[in-house]
Design a protein around this motif. Structure first.
Motif, mmCIF file in Angstrom:
data_model
loop_
_atom_site.group_PDB
_atom_site.id
_atom_site.type_symbol
_atom_site.label_atom_id
_atom_site.label_comp_id
_atom_site.label_asym_id
_atom_site.label_seq_id
_atom_site.Cartn_x
_atom_site.Cartn_y
_atom_site.Cartn_z
ATOM 1 N N ALA A 103 0.761 -1.001 -0.009
ATOM 2 C CA ALA A 103 0.038 0.067 -0.017
ATOM 3 C C ALA A 103 1.052 1.333 -0.171
ATOM 4 O O ALA A 103 0.453 2.342 -0.459
ATOM 5 C CB ALA A 103 -0.845 0.077 1.285
ATOM 6 N N GLY A 104 2.100 1.065 0.866
ATOM 7 C CA GLY A 104 2.965 2.316 0.865
ATOM 8 C C GLY A 104 3.530 2.421 -0.774
ATOM 9 O O GLY A 104 3.609 3.869 -1.017
ATOM 10 N N TYR A 105 3.745 1.515 -1.346
ATOM 11 C CA TYR A 105 4.282 1.582 -2.628
ATOM 12 C C TYR A 105 3.399 2.204 -3.739
ATOM 13 O O TYR A 105 3.751 3.072 -4.331
ATOM 14 C CB TYR A 105 4.877 0.243 -3.132
ATOM 15 C CG TYR A 105 5.335 0.381 -4.767
ATOM 16 C CD1 TYR A 105 6.364 0.590 -4.881
ATOM 17 C CD2 TYR A 105 4.504 -0.364 -5.594
ATOM 18 C CE1 TYR A 105 7.068 0.577 -6.407
ATOM 19 C CE2 TYR A 105 5.017 -0.147 -6.933
ATOM 20 C CZ TYR A 105 6.000 0.287 -7.305
ATOM 21 O OH TYR A 105 6.664 0.158 -8.541
ATOM 22 N N ARG A 106 2.162 1.592 -3.566
ATOM 23 C CA ARG A 106 1.031 2.303 -4.649
ATOM 24 C C ARG A 106 0.877 3.790 -3.908
ATOM 25 O O ARG A 106 0.517 4.701 -5.183
ATOM 26 C CB ARG A 106 -0.392 1.720 -4.262
ATOM 27 C CG ARG A 106 -0.239 0.329 -4.682
ATOM 28 C CD ARG A 106 -1.723 -0.354 -4.772
ATOM 29 N NE ARG A 106 -2.118 -0.600 -3.409
ATOM 30 C CZ ARG A 106 -2.168 -1.535 -2.710
ATOM 31 N NH1 ARG A 106 -1.497 -2.620 -3.091
ATOM 32 N NH2 ARG A 106 -2.632 -1.716 -1.516
ATOM 33 N N HIS A 107 0.918 4.086 -3.016
ATOM 34 C CA HIS A 107 0.911 5.419 -2.717
ATOM 35 C C HIS A 107 1.912 6.460 -3.220
ATOM 36 O O HIS A 107 1.485 7.508 -3.785
ATOM 37 C CB HIS A 107 0.911 5.677 -1.074
ATOM 38 C CG HIS A 107 0.873 7.251 -0.644
ATOM 39 N ND1 HIS A 107 -0.486 7.836 -0.593
ATOM 40 C CD2 HIS A 107 1.901 8.164 -0.388
ATOM 41 C CE1 HIS A 107 0.138 9.045 0.072
ATOM 42 N NE2 HIS A 107 1.130 9.251 0.079
ATOM 43 N N VAL A 108 3.131 6.017 -3.042
ATOM 44 C CA VAL A 108 4.081 6.821 -3.605
ATOM 45 C C VAL A 108 4.256 6.763 -5.075
ATOM 46 O O VAL A 108 4.272 8.108 -5.616
ATOM 47 C CB VAL A 108 5.460 6.022 -3.168
ATOM 48 C CG1 VAL A 108 6.860 6.573 -3.762
ATOM 49 C CG2 VAL A 108 5.609 6.006 -1.713
ATOM 50 N N VAL A 109 4.018 5.668 -5.934
ATOM 51 C CA VAL A 109 4.057 5.904 -7.421
ATOM 52 C C VAL A 109 2.754 6.677 -7.890
ATOM 53 O O VAL A 109 2.788 7.230 -9.047
ATOM 54 C CB VAL A 109 4.097 4.319 -7.837
ATOM 55 C CG1 VAL A 109 5.266 3.782 -7.624
ATOM 56 C CG2 VAL A 109 2.777 3.642 -7.695
#
Length: 300
Positions: A103-109
């Protein structure tokens, strides 16, 4: 050493506690892996955090039972932490943190800053190479490279916790007078945990307690376990005359934010865990819940 195992190459662990020796969910899949990857695991957690050769994987370490299917419908109870809960709470905490990495990766990208950076990178690569394909490849490589960077926020946090307060839970939460540790138990298994301790911010010490290490098993979410654990901390703090409870949670833990806000917490600050976190727009939220004063409790 494999890339998976290198994430947490080793921090010192107490020799009196062993790694949970729980079989991988699919034994056929486990047998197909190279020998140094076939380690005992707690639902895949220890493959990420332990090196392939470590003393805690020696024969004779205690097993950590998975939550039985029948126990998933069993009633739960909140009780103080006991020494035999050591392995279960460490594994439960780590699982709860690591599952938020995607979820953190999706938020960043999806952030405007990341998308602008990808566009600039694509345009620069295309102009330099004169090829749309190479421009797209450069952007794709940047996306791939961002994953371990974002995941490092979770893995480094887990490493830090397991090597500090969760390494010696008794010294951190049982012996200090204004600290405590609770677990939620159902069917003989630990399905939730939370702790209370003095805040890390010196300015809040003496006037507030900090809610820490909240985690609930996936199988027991939505059943009020987290709410009950949060209530234990609030009652504990109020009984000791504290005026507030504070906590920190990441921006991707949306369900946790809703729970805390429903219990009277309000967001009072935002910060990034590191310069890299600020660059990638990864933030930590600081919450505070002011407690009503008790007439029979003198102010601290």
């Amino acid at each position: 050493m494999s890339p998976l195992m290198s994430l947490c190459h080793p921090w010192p662990l107490p020799s009196t506690h062993g790694c949970p020796r729980v079989p991988l969910p699919d034994s056929r899949w486990g047998q197909s892996l190279p020998g140094r990857l076939r380690v005992s695991a707690c639902r895949g957690f220890w493959e990420l955090l332990l090196p392939p050769v470590t003393p805690v994987l020696r024969a004779g370490s205690r097993e950590l039972p998975r939550v039985p299917i029948g126990a998933r419908m069993a009633p739960y109870r909140i009780r103080p932490y006991r020494e035999e809960d050591y392995e279960a709470v460490r594994c439960l905490f780590a699982q709860g943190i690591l599952e938020h990495a995607p979820a953190g990766y999706r938020h960043v990208v999806r952030s405007a800053r990341a998308q602008l950076g990808l566009l600039v990178l694509f345009a620069a690569a295309r102009a330099a190479a004169g090829s749309w394909l190479l421009g797209l490849a450069a952007a794709a490589l940047a996306l791939v490279a961002a994953w371990p960077l974002v995941r490092s926020f979770s893995t480094s946090y887990v490493r830090q916790a397991l090597s500090t307060d969760l390494r010696d839970i008794g010294a951190s939460y049982l012996r200090p007078p204004d600290a405590a540790f609770w677990v939620a138990e159902a069917g003989g298994a630990v399905v939730g945990m939370v702790a209370a301790a003095a805040p890390q911010d010196p300015a809040e010490r003496g006037s507030a307690l900090e809610l820490k290490r909240m985690s609930v098993s996936r199988d027991f979410r939505g059943r009020g376990v987290a709410r009950a654990l949060c209530g234990e901390v609030l009652r504990f703090a109020r009984a000791r005359g504290y005026g507030a409870v504070v906590l920190s949670t990441s921006m991707v833990q949306v369900a946790a934010q809703r729970l805390y806000e429903s219990q009277g917490f309000r967001k009072v600050g935002t910060f990034s865990p590191s310069p890299l976190g600020a660059l990638l727009c990864f933030h930590i939220y600081h919450y505070r819940c002011d407690l009503p004063a008790r007439a029979d409790t003198p102010p601290r």
